[in-house]
Write a protein that holds these residues in place. Sequence first.
Motif, PDB file in Angstrom:
ATOM      1  N   GLY A 132       4.982 -38.009  15.098  1.00  0.00           N
ATOM      2  CA  GLY A 132       4.469 -38.677  16.281  1.00  0.00           C
ATOM      3  C   GLY A 132       3.169 -38.037  16.735  1.00  0.00           C
ATOM      4  N   ILE A 133       3.023 -37.904  18.039  1.00  0.00           N
ATOM      5  CA  ILE A 133       1.811 -37.317  18.613  1.00  0.00           C
ATOM      6  C   ILE A 133       2.188 -36.125  19.475  1.00  0.00           C
ATOM      7  N   GLU A 134       1.491 -35.023  19.281  1.00  0.00           N
ATOM      8  CA  GLU A 134       1.642 -33.862  20.153  1.00  0.00           C
ATOM      9  C   GLU A 134       0.403 -33.792  21.024  1.00  0.00           C
ATOM     10  N   ALA A 135       0.589 -33.760  22.340  1.00  0.00           N
ATOM     11  CA  ALA A 135      -0.536 -33.695  23.272  1.00  0.00           C
ATOM     12  C   ALA A 135      -0.645 -32.286  23.836  1.00  0.00           C
ATOM     13  N   THR A 136      -1.860 -31.762  23.858  1.00  0.00           N
ATOM     14  CA  THR A 136      -2.140 -30.438  24.394  1.00  0.00           C
ATOM     15  C   THR A 136      -3.318 -30.563  25.354  1.00  0.00           C
ATOM     16  N   THR A 137      -3.170 -30.017  26.549  1.00  0.00           N
ATOM     17  CA  THR A 137      -4.245 -30.054  27.534  1.00  0.00           C
ATOM     18  C   THR A 137      -4.868 -28.677  27.658  1.00  0.00           C
ATOM     19  N   VAL A 138      -6.198 -28.642  27.607  1.00  0.00           N
ATOM     20  CA  VAL A 138      -6.947 -27.399  27.711  1.00  0.00           C
ATOM     21  C   VAL A 138      -8.027 -27.584  28.773  1.00  0.00           C
ATOM     22  N   PHE A 139      -8.154 -26.618  29.663  1.00  0.00           N
ATOM     23  CA  PHE A 139      -9.240 -26.620  30.641  1.00  0.00           C
ATOM     24  C   PHE A 139     -10.315 -25.665  30.141  1.00  0.00           C
ATOM     25  N   TRP A 140     -11.551 -26.136  30.089  1.00  0.00           N
ATOM     26  CA  TRP A 140     -12.634 -25.365  29.519  1.00  0.00           C
ATOM     27  C   TRP A 140     -13.819 -25.360  30.483  1.00  0.00           C
ATOM     28  N   PRO A 141     -14.126 -24.222  31.110  1.00  0.00           N
ATOM     29  CA  PRO A 141     -15.276 -24.178  32.016  1.00  0.00           C
ATOM     30  C   PRO A 141     -16.585 -24.114  31.228  1.00  0.00           C
ATOM     31  N   ALA A 142     -17.611 -24.760  31.762  1.00  0.00           N
ATOM     32  CA  ALA A 142     -18.923 -24.750  31.108  1.00  0.00           C
ATOM     33  C   ALA A 142     -20.009 -24.916  32.159  1.00  0.00           C
ATOM     34  N   LYS A 143     -21.213 -24.534  31.775  1.00  0.00           N
ATOM     35  CA  LYS A 143     -22.368 -24.712  32.648  1.00  0.00           C
ATOM     36  C   LYS A 143     -23.460 -25.384  31.820  1.00  0.00           C
ATOM     37  N   PRO A 144     -23.535 -26.732  31.880  1.00  0.00           N
ATOM     38  CA  PRO A 144     -24.562 -27.439  31.095  1.00  0.00           C
ATOM     39  C   PRO A 144     -25.974 -26.997  31.482  1.00  0.00           C
ATOM     40  N   ARG A 145     -26.830 -26.891  30.497  1.00  0.00           N
ATOM     41  CA  ARG A 145     -28.205 -26.436  30.743  1.00  0.00           C
ATOM     42  C   ARG A 145     -28.978 -27.417  31.619  1.00  0.00           C
ATOM     43  N   ALA A 146     -28.768 -28.707  31.410  1.00  0.00           N
ATOM     44  CA  ALA A 146     -29.554 -29.714  32.127  1.00  0.00           C
ATOM     45  C   ALA A 146     -29.306 -29.663  33.634  1.00  0.00           C
ATOM     46  N   SER A 147     -28.048 -29.515  34.052  1.00  0.00           N
ATOM     47  CA  SER A 147     -27.754 -29.544  35.482  1.00  0.00           C
ATOM     48  C   SER A 147     -27.744 -28.151  36.100  1.00  0.00           C
ATOM     49  N   GLY A 148     -27.334 -27.153  35.338  1.00  0.00           N
ATOM     50  CA  GLY A 148     -27.255 -25.802  35.865  1.00  0.00           C
ATOM     51  C   GLY A 148     -26.070 -25.589  36.794  1.00  0.00           C
ATOM     52  N   ARG A 149     -25.257 -26.631  36.973  1.00  0.00           N
ATOM     53  CA  ARG A 149     -24.087 -26.560  37.850  1.00  0.00           C
ATOM     54  C   ARG A 149     -22.822 -26.479  36.994  1.00  0.00           C
ATOM     55  N   PRO A 150     -21.889 -25.591  37.313  1.00  0.00           N
ATOM     56  CA  PRO A 150     -20.674 -25.471  36.499  1.00  0.00           C
ATOM     57  C   PRO A 150     -19.835 -26.751  36.521  1.00  0.00           C
ATOM     58  N   VAL A 151     -19.163 -26.987  35.420  1.00  0.00           N
ATOM     59  CA  VAL A 151     -18.277 -28.136  35.259  1.00  0.00           C
ATOM     60  C   VAL A 151     -17.000 -27.633  34.600  1.00  0.00           C
ATOM     61  N   LEU A 152     -15.884 -28.251  34.936  1.00  0.00           N
ATOM     62  CA  LEU A 152     -14.614 -27.908  34.302  1.00  0.00           C
ATOM     63  C   LEU A 152     -14.192 -29.094  33.433  1.00  0.00           C
ATOM     64  N   PHE A 153     -14.158 -28.880  32.123  1.00  0.00           N
ATOM     65  CA  PHE A 153     -13.732 -29.932  31.205  1.00  0.00           C
ATOM     66  C   PHE A 153     -12.217 -29.876  31.063  1.00  0.00           C
ATOM     67  N   GLN A 154     -11.576 -31.015  31.234  1.00  0.00           N
ATOM     68  CA  GLN A 154     -10.139 -31.136  30.990  1.00  0.00           C
ATOM     69  C   GLN A 154     -10.010 -31.924  29.692  1.00  0.00           C
ATOM     70  N   LEU A 155      -9.629 -31.234  28.629  1.00  0.00           N
ATOM     71  CA  LEU A 155      -9.566 -31.833  27.298  1.00  0.00           C
ATOM     72  C   LEU A 155      -8.108 -32.104  26.939  1.00  0.00           C
ATOM     73  N   HIS A 156      -7.806 -33.368  26.658  1.00  0.00           N
ATOM     74  CA  HIS A 156      -6.477 -33.774  26.214  1.00  0.00           C
ATOM     75  C   HIS A 156      -6.558 -33.995  24.702  1.00  0.00           C
ATOM     76  N   PHE A 157      -6.040 -33.050  23.935  1.00  0.00           N
ATOM     77  CA  PHE A 157      -6.030 -33.168  22.478  1.00  0.00           C
ATOM     78  C   PHE A 157      -4.763 -33.918  22.063  1.00  0.00           C
ATOM     79  N   TRP A 158      -4.938 -35.003  21.334  1.00  0.00           N
ATOM     80  CA  TRP A 158      -3.818 -35.755  20.758  1.00  0.00           C
ATOM     81  C   TRP A 158      -3.849 -35.516  19.273  1.00  0.00           C
ATOM     82  N   ASP A 159      -2.801 -34.855  18.774  1.00  0.00           N
ATOM     83  CA  ASP A 159      -2.734 -34.463  17.365  1.00  0.00           C
ATOM     84  C   ASP A 159      -1.552 -35.171  16.730  1.00  0.00           C
TER      85      ASP A 159
END
Length: 79
Positions: free
Chosen positions: A52-79
């Motif tokens: 079937g499908i195994e879902a894994t959620t990962v939160f990944w902080p980043a600071k894109p160069r263009a905006s310079g403002r931090p963002v928190l990516f919530q990534l839902h991996f479906w494997d």
Amino acid sequence: GLLERPALPPTLAVPTVTYKLFLSGKSGVGKTALVAWLAGTPAPPAHHETLGIEATTVFWPAKPRASGRPVLFQLHFWD
């Protein structure tokens, strides 16, 4: 990656951007091991086919160069 949403004080509140990432490919190529590595969890020691499908959620902080403002990516991996 962070498995749980980090608790931030209100002064450091950052926007959350959500993505669903679906991994597909031939059996035994390392899709589950890749998701485990990105999530910071140990990979399964022996190969077994994912049923079937195994879902894994990962939160990944980043600071894109263009905006310079931090963002928190919530990534839902479906494997």
